[in-house]
Motif scaffolding. Structure first.
Motif, PDB file in Angstrom:
ATOM      1  N   ILE A   5      27.356 -34.369  32.378  1.00  0.00           N
ATOM      2  CA  ILE A   5      26.198 -34.855  31.692  1.00  0.00           C
ATOM      3  C   ILE A   5      26.318 -33.524  31.238  1.00  0.00           C
ATOM      4  CG2 ILE A   5      24.566 -36.106  31.663  1.00  0.00           C
ATOM      5  CD1 ILE A   5      26.262 -38.154  32.919  1.00  0.00           C
ATOM      6  N   HIS A   8      21.928 -33.982  29.113  1.00  0.00           N
ATOM      7  CA  HIS A   8      21.276 -35.118  30.306  1.00  0.00           C
ATOM      8  C   HIS A   8      20.042 -35.498  28.830  1.00  0.00           C
ATOM      9  CE1 HIS A   8      19.619 -37.336  33.326  1.00  0.00           C
ATOM     10  NE2 HIS A   8      18.197 -36.963  32.521  1.00  0.00           N
ATOM     11  N   VAL A   9      19.776 -36.959  28.748  1.00  0.00           N
ATOM     12  CA  VAL A   9      19.525 -37.984  27.666  1.00  0.00           C
ATOM     13  C   VAL A   9      17.997 -37.748  27.739  1.00  0.00           C
ATOM     14  CG1 VAL A   9      19.034 -39.982  26.359  1.00  0.00           C
ATOM     15  CG2 VAL A   9      20.944 -39.793  26.475  1.00  0.00           C
ATOM     16  N   ARG A  10      16.924 -37.464  27.780  1.00  0.00           N
ATOM     17  CA  ARG A  10      15.697 -37.028  28.174  1.00  0.00           C
ATOM     18  C   ARG A  10      14.958 -38.596  27.992  1.00  0.00           C
ATOM     19  NH1 ARG A  10      11.992 -34.084  28.943  1.00  0.00           N
ATOM     20  NH2 ARG A  10      10.150 -34.562  28.677  1.00  0.00           N
ATOM     21  N   VAL A  11      14.584 -39.060  29.380  1.00  0.00           N
ATOM     22  CA  VAL A  11      14.647 -40.363  29.472  1.00  0.00           C
ATOM     23  C   VAL A  11      12.747 -40.695  29.647  1.00  0.00           C
ATOM     24  CG1 VAL A  11      14.596 -42.223  30.895  1.00  0.00           C
ATOM     25  CG2 VAL A  11      15.968 -41.067  30.573  1.00  0.00           C
ATOM     26  N   SER A  12      12.460 -41.357  28.779  1.00  0.00           N
ATOM     27  CA  SER A  12      10.514 -41.784  28.946  1.00  0.00           C
ATOM     28  C   SER A  12      10.795 -42.810  29.168  1.00  0.00           C
ATOM     29  CB  SER A  12      10.510 -41.740  27.564  1.00  0.00           C
ATOM     30  OG  SER A  12      10.349 -41.708  26.534  1.00  0.00           O
ATOM     31  N   ASN A  13      10.105 -42.830  30.000  1.00  0.00           N
ATOM     32  CA  ASN A  13       9.366 -44.332  30.599  1.00  0.00           C
ATOM     33  C   ASN A  13       7.960 -44.528  29.699  1.00  0.00           C
ATOM     34  OD1 ASN A  13      11.665 -44.488  32.014  1.00  0.00           O
ATOM     35  ND2 ASN A  13      11.549 -44.331  33.847  1.00  0.00           N
ATOM     36  N   GLN A  14       8.070 -46.017  29.154  1.00  0.00           N
ATOM     37  CA  GLN A  14       6.457 -46.406  29.215  1.00  0.00           C
ATOM     38  C   GLN A  14       6.045 -48.006  30.041  1.00  0.00           C
ATOM     39  OE1 GLN A  14       6.537 -46.444  25.458  1.00  0.00           O
ATOM     40  NE2 GLN A  14       5.359 -44.232  24.871  1.00  0.00           N
ATOM     41  N   ARG A  15       5.442 -48.252  30.528  1.00  0.00           N
ATOM     42  CA  ARG A  15       5.754 -49.219  31.124  1.00  0.00           C
ATOM     43  C   ARG A  15       5.220 -50.383  30.678  1.00  0.00           C
ATOM     44  NH1 ARG A  15       2.311 -48.280  36.600  1.00  0.00           N
ATOM     45  NH2 ARG A  15       1.944 -50.282  36.503  1.00  0.00           N
ATOM     46  N   PRO A  16       6.606 -51.354  30.940  1.00  0.00           N
ATOM     47  CA  PRO A  16       6.592 -52.300  29.109  1.00  0.00           C
ATOM     48  C   PRO A  16       5.152 -53.287  29.396  1.00  0.00           C
ATOM     49  CG  PRO A  16       8.340 -53.097  31.275  1.00  0.00           C
ATOM     50  CD  PRO A  16       6.962 -51.713  31.313  1.00  0.00           C
ATOM     51  N   ALA A  21       7.836 -57.649  28.736  1.00  0.00           N
ATOM     52  CA  ALA A  21       8.887 -57.767  29.867  1.00  0.00           C
ATOM     53  C   ALA A  21       9.646 -59.421  30.235  1.00  0.00           C
ATOM     54  CB  ALA A  21       7.987 -56.919  31.578  1.00  0.00           C
ATOM     55  N   ALA A 104      11.154 -54.353  39.792  1.00  0.00           N
ATOM     56  CA  ALA A 104      10.807 -53.555  38.115  1.00  0.00           C
ATOM     57  C   ALA A 104       8.887 -53.387  38.567  1.00  0.00           C
ATOM     58  CB  ALA A 104      11.021 -54.946  37.516  1.00  0.00           C
ATOM     59  N   PRO A 105       8.787 -52.327  37.846  1.00  0.00           N
ATOM     60  CA  PRO A 105       6.780 -51.726  37.721  1.00  0.00           C
ATOM     61  C   PRO A 105       6.037 -52.271  37.263  1.00  0.00           C
ATOM     62  CG  PRO A 105       8.591 -50.549  36.390  1.00  0.00           C
ATOM     63  CD  PRO A 105       9.206 -51.223  36.892  1.00  0.00           C
ATOM     64  N   VAL A 106       6.632 -53.851  37.183  1.00  0.00           N
ATOM     65  CA  VAL A 106       5.795 -54.944  36.508  1.00  0.00           C
ATOM     66  C   VAL A 106       4.977 -56.294  37.229  1.00  0.00           C
ATOM     67  CG1 VAL A 106       6.971 -54.712  34.353  1.00  0.00           C
ATOM     68  CG2 VAL A 106       7.710 -56.454  36.300  1.00  0.00           C
TER      69      VAL A 106
ATOM     70  N   ALA B  70       2.676 -51.128  42.183  1.00  0.00           N
ATOM     71  CA  ALA B  70       3.806 -51.439  40.746  1.00  0.00           C
ATOM     72  C   ALA B  70       3.892 -49.650  40.323  1.00  0.00           C
ATOM     73  CB  ALA B  70       3.001 -51.555  39.155  1.00  0.00           C
ATOM     74  N   ARG B  73       6.902 -48.288  41.768  1.00  0.00           N
ATOM     75  CA  ARG B  73       8.184 -48.769  41.773  1.00  0.00           C
ATOM     76  C   ARG B  73       8.760 -48.100  40.677  1.00  0.00           C
ATOM     77  NH1 ARG B  73       5.424 -53.710  43.498  1.00  0.00           N
ATOM     78  NH2 ARG B  73       5.173 -55.034  41.914  1.00  0.00           N
ATOM     79  N   LEU B 101      12.668 -53.565  31.941  1.00  0.00           N
ATOM     80  CA  LEU B 101      12.404 -53.972  32.193  1.00  0.00           C
ATOM     81  C   LEU B 101      10.954 -52.552  32.713  1.00  0.00           C
ATOM     82  CD1 LEU B 101      13.497 -56.175  35.086  1.00  0.00           C
ATOM     83  CD2 LEU B 101      11.519 -56.981  33.114  1.00  0.00           C
ATOM     84  N   TYR B 102      12.190 -51.765  32.907  1.00  0.00           N
ATOM     85  CA  TYR B 102      11.469 -50.417  33.075  1.00  0.00           C
ATOM     86  C   TYR B 102      10.527 -49.385  31.876  1.00  0.00           C
ATOM     87  CZ  TYR B 102      13.121 -49.925  38.061  1.00  0.00           C
ATOM     88  OH  TYR B 102      13.279 -51.097  39.165  1.00  0.00           O
ATOM     89  N   GLY B 103      10.839 -50.106  31.053  1.00  0.00           N
ATOM     90  CA  GLY B 103      10.296 -49.365  29.880  1.00  0.00           C
ATOM     91  C   GLY B 103      11.332 -48.673  29.124  1.00  0.00           C
ATOM     92  N   THR B 105      12.251 -46.198  26.693  1.00  0.00           N
ATOM     93  CA  THR B 105      12.115 -46.421  25.265  1.00  0.00           C
ATOM     94  C   THR B 105      13.809 -46.094  25.085  1.00  0.00           C
ATOM     95  OG1 THR B 105      11.549 -43.921  25.024  1.00  0.00           O
ATOM     96  CG2 THR B 105       9.436 -45.401  25.444  1.00  0.00           C
ATOM     97  N   ASN B 106      13.911 -44.900  24.914  1.00  0.00           N
ATOM     98  CA  ASN B 106      15.859 -44.468  24.226  1.00  0.00           C
ATOM     99  C   ASN B 106      16.829 -45.072  24.530  1.00  0.00           C
ATOM    100  OD1 ASN B 106      15.237 -43.066  26.486  1.00  0.00           O
ATOM    101  ND2 ASN B 106      15.485 -40.941  25.378  1.00  0.00           N
ATOM    102  N   GLU B 113      24.940 -42.806  29.041  1.00  0.00           N
ATOM    103  CA  GLU B 113      24.780 -41.802  29.575  1.00  0.00           C
ATOM    104  C   GLU B 113      24.871 -42.218  30.662  1.00  0.00           C
ATOM    105  OE1 GLU B 113      22.359 -37.605  30.267  1.00  0.00           O
ATOM    106  OE2 GLU B 113      21.081 -39.974  30.675  1.00  0.00           O
TER     107      GLU B 113
END
Lengths: 238, 245
Positions: A5, A8-16, A21, A104-106, B70, B73, B101-103, B105-106, B113
């Protein structure tokens, strides 16, 4: 295949958010059904057969037809709805996807609402398919605003409880048999109230005769949506 | 990253895990090996919050299970022998669904990728049910890492794969794990696991029977270490049973 890769795409997770969801699950179910048409075709075909069987078996005159219309209508919706409920959870279980949802984190109630809203939409589509056919076969105009309200309230209650019970029995080998056996007894107050309210609207009775049944429908909806919201986590727990 | 103390899991009266202690540091790749019925899958299901422990303490990524499930997970990806994919959706739609489901964003760039990583970019718009078992398993890796988890739990990922598909999975797993992730993997394939893991734990009768670092594997190899661990465990179990009598 490029396994290196480069960027590497910077992955940002915000809990939906809860509803984001839920909407992801509903959109997934709709997209899946749009391709396979498994649920709709099974439910619609079954509903059509029930209407035809009642129509020819009962050999009804106009008066009898008016009195049994709402009963036949709700038998059709209930039986077709059970097929849909069974199938929608079985699809998740058979392909192992239920674990994917549970990972899933929901909040687990997200899964309940996602599946319930999807089931409700499928039920509405089948009802929209059934009503014109029903009007033709039984020669009764069922496009009455009051009746439509009863169908909406009845369907919400049916799906609210049905989705919960379908999740409960999905682990069982005999789930296809088990769901109707435990669903219909619990669903009885809803079906009786829906039949009474539908019948009253079709006969043009005053609202004072209809309100008690409507109240039962509204209470049933609120109670079972609330209960399912609180209990779904325990239902899907191993 | 993982701390487990005196973990017990019972199904009814039958104990599957019997006071298991286990610890994994950040960045470690642990190969968990053991005979059928040793409790490997049950253990991974508890670590992934899919199953509740009957007794004991389980802490993953700094969060307690099952109380903070949560949060746990959010920081883990799970790959099992079942792909957890929807056959009537395309590869892209499956990843979109899990990404939402995991939110993530991009999401669009992340999906590209991940599909590139697992070598499925050219077939991103094909329905998953048209994929071979090997391709489904590769996409399943994409699903497991779509949210860039710190911890990966892999339960028998090679089940049902032929030699070529297995070799391709090796390459992808090496790439995925080279990015500093912590990994716990169960497998019966000692050759494959010995190539990937940095530490090996033998699970037998619901407990860790032996543990070794890759550099400390005895001369007779991982198979010898595994056999010795299982035999020792069986002997100690017999002795325990005799003492109880």
């Amino acid at each position: 295949m490029s396994n290196e890769i480069k960027a590497h795409v910077r992955v940002s997770n915000q809990r939906p958010t809860f509803w984001r969801a839920v909407s992801a699950i509903v959109r997934k179910d709709l997209a899946s059904e749009r391709r396979s048409r498994e649920l709709f075709s099974a439910m619609a075909m079954f509903a059509l057969l029930v209407i035809l069987i009642f129509n020819f078996a009962l050999e009804m005159d106009a008066g009898t037809r008016a009195s049994v219309t709402s009963g036949v209508l709700w038998v059709t919706f209930s039986f077709a709805g059970t097929l849909g409920l069974n199938r929608s959870m079985a699809v998740e279980k058979d392909r192992g996807c239920l674990d994917g949802l549970l990972l899933a984190p929901v909040d687990r109630s997200v899964i309940y609402f996602g599946k319930a809203i999807g089931n409700l939409l499928f039920m509405f589509v089948v009802e929209a398919f059934v009503l014109p056919i029903y009007t033709i076969f039984y020669n009764i105009n069922v496009f009455h605003p009051g009746l439509i309200l009863v169908i909406i309230l009845g369907s919400i209650g049916y799906v609210a409880l049905g989705t919960m019970l379908a999740a409960m029995v999905v682990q069982a080998r005999t789930r296809d048999i088990l769901l109707p056996i435990i669903l219909f007894p619990v669903m009885l107050p809803l079906i009786i109230a829906a039949v009474k309210a539908s019948s009253a609207f079709l006969q043009g009775l005053d609202m004072e005769f209809i309100w008690p049944s409507l109240n039962i429908l509204i209470s049933f909806d609120l109670i079972f949506i609330g209960l399912s919201y609180m209990l779904f986590d325990f239902v899907v727990e191993e | 990253m993982i701390k487990v103390h005196k973990l017990v899991k019972r199904f009814g009266l039958k104990p599957v895990l019997r006071g298991l202690d286990f610890e994994v540091k950040k960045g470690e790749f642990v190969g968990l090996i053991g005979p059928n019925g040793a409790g490997k899958t049950t253990f991974l299901r508890i670590l992934s919050s899919l199953s509740r422990p009957s007794l004991g303490m389980v802490k993953v990524a700094g969060f307690h299970l099952p109380a903070q499930a949560a949060a746990v997970r959010n920081s883990l990806g799970v790959l099992s022998h079942q792909p957890l994919l929807y056959g009537d959706l395309t590869a892209e739609e499956n990843l979109q669904f899990y990404g939402r489901l995991y939110g993530v964003t991009n999401l669009d760039s992340r999906i590209s990728e991940v599909l590139d990583l697992v070598g499925l970019s050219a077939r991103r718009r094909d329905l998953v049910r048209t994929y071979s078992r090997g391709m489904q398993q590769r996409l399943s890796i994409g699903r497991a890492v779509i949210h860039d988890p710190q911890l990966l739990l892999l339960d028998e990922p090679y089940t049902g794969l032929d030699q070529d598909a297995g070799a391709m999975l090796d390459t992808i797993l090496k790439s995925v794990t080279s990015q500093g992730r912590t990994v716990v993997m169960t497998s019966h394939d000692l050759v494959r696991i010995s190539d990937l893991a940095s530490r090996f734990d033998v699970l037998s009768r619901g407990k860790i029977a032996a543990s070794t670092q890759r550099e400390d594997i005895p001369q007779d190899g991982l198979l010898g270490f595994y056999r010795h661990a299982i035999e020792s465990k069986q002997e100690s179990t017999k002795l325990e049973a005799a003492n109880v009598k």
